[in-house]
Motif scaffolding. Structure first.
Motif, mmCIF file in Angstrom:
data_model
loop_
_atom_site.group_PDB
_atom_site.id
_atom_site.type_symbol
_atom_site.label_atom_id
_atom_site.label_comp_id
_atom_site.label_asym_id
_atom_site.label_seq_id
_atom_site.Cartn_x
_atom_site.Cartn_y
_atom_site.Cartn_z
ATOM 1 N N TYR A 199 -2.536 -1.214 -3.317
ATOM 2 C CA TYR A 199 -3.504 -0.227 -2.830
ATOM 3 C C TYR A 199 -2.893 1.157 -2.642
ATOM 4 O O TYR A 199 -1.701 1.291 -2.403
ATOM 5 N N ILE A 243 -10.441 10.022 4.043
ATOM 6 C CA ILE A 243 -9.603 8.934 3.545
ATOM 7 C C ILE A 243 -10.139 8.471 2.194
ATOM 8 O O ILE A 243 -11.302 8.046 2.083
ATOM 9 N N LYS A 300 0.851 -1.187 0.000
ATOM 10 C CA LYS A 300 0.000 0.000 0.000
ATOM 11 C C LYS A 300 0.889 1.240 0.000
ATOM 12 O O LYS A 300 1.887 1.299 0.708
ATOM 13 N N LEU A 311 0.754 5.131 0.996
ATOM 14 C CA LEU A 311 -0.029 6.044 1.832
ATOM 15 C C LEU A 311 0.542 7.447 1.719
ATOM 16 O O LEU A 311 1.758 7.625 1.774
ATOM 17 N N THR A 353 -3.844 4.794 -0.482
ATOM 18 C CA THR A 353 -4.675 5.501 0.483
ATOM 19 C C THR A 353 -4.183 6.937 0.578
ATOM 20 O O THR A 353 -2.999 7.165 0.831
ATOM 21 N N ASP A 406 -4.976 10.577 2.460
ATOM 22 C CA ASP A 406 -5.694 11.371 3.457
ATOM 23 C C ASP A 406 -5.803 12.773 2.866
ATOM 24 O O ASP A 406 -4.835 13.520 2.825
ATOM 25 N N ASN A 460 -9.528 5.843 -0.968
ATOM 26 C CA ASN A 460 -8.876 4.578 -1.289
ATOM 27 C C ASN A 460 -9.114 4.204 -2.735
ATOM 28 O O ASN A 460 -10.172 4.471 -3.301
ATOM 29 N N THR A 461 -8.113 3.547 -3.312
ATOM 30 C CA THR A 461 -8.224 3.013 -4.656
ATOM 31 C C THR A 461 -7.107 1.988 -4.830
ATOM 32 O O THR A 461 -6.383 1.687 -3.893
ATOM 33 N N THR A 462 -6.985 1.469 -6.038
ATOM 34 C CA THR A 462 -5.875 0.574 -6.341
ATOM 35 C C THR A 462 -4.956 1.238 -7.364
ATOM 36 O O THR A 462 -5.359 2.166 -8.076
ATOM 37 N N LEU A 498 -13.119 1.884 -3.022
ATOM 38 C CA LEU A 498 -12.787 0.492 -3.314
ATOM 39 C C LEU A 498 -13.928 -0.245 -3.999
ATOM 40 O O LEU A 498 -13.685 -1.214 -4.719
ATOM 41 N N PHE A 541 -12.561 7.817 -6.665
ATOM 42 C CA PHE A 541 -12.000 7.052 -5.556
ATOM 43 C C PHE A 541 -13.070 6.164 -4.949
ATOM 44 O O PHE A 541 -14.259 6.452 -5.041
#
Length: 139
Positions: free
Chosen positions: A76, A85, A43, A45, A78, A80, A87-89, A118, A116
């Protein structure tokens, strides 16, 4: 995992063996753009503020080299963003974003905020799997 991948990006070890600071080396500046967690599927971040929003497309950008490098492994992402928050891939970010280059900055992919989530990535990746099963097997 070695600490240097290319001249643009460096992965710097932390006290945790699975966490690396991602350092971006531009011609006139260097900055840390996030943390790479190599545990599990991996991931990336990072934190973004309102000033990072590309208002023309209502999108946030990530470094092209980070998203494209075969040597840097993560699934992944993430972000902020001002306390929210997102999230995506990695695959979804690359396939649903636009590539831009601004003067004195590196190439970046920009994904609109509404892309964005999941749930969207799961639907997209599921549709790819369905397409492959329909067309991938040819006798």
């Amino acid at each position: 995992m070695c600490s240097k991948y290319n001249q643009l990006l460096e992965l710097l070890p932390t006290k945790h063996s699975h966490l690396f600071k991602v350092k971006l080396n531009l011609e006139f500046q260097t900055r840390f753009i996030g943390i790479l967690d190599t545990s599990g599927e991996g991931k990336f971040l990072t934190t973004r503020k309102g000033k990072h929003l590309f208002r023309k497309t209502n999108s946030l950008g990530l470094n092209e080299e980070l998203l494209s490098s075969p040597d840097i492994h993560f699934k992944y992402i993430t972000i902020d963003f001002e306390g929210t928050i997102l999230n995506t891939t990695r695959m979804y970010f690359k396939t649903h974003s636009k590539l831009f280059t601004f003067s004195q900055f590196e190439k970046q992919y920009f994904l609109p905020l509404q892309e964005f989530g999941l749930n969207k990535t799961k639907e997209y990746e599921y549709s790819l799997g369905t397409q492959l099963s329909l067309f991938g097997v040819v006798a």
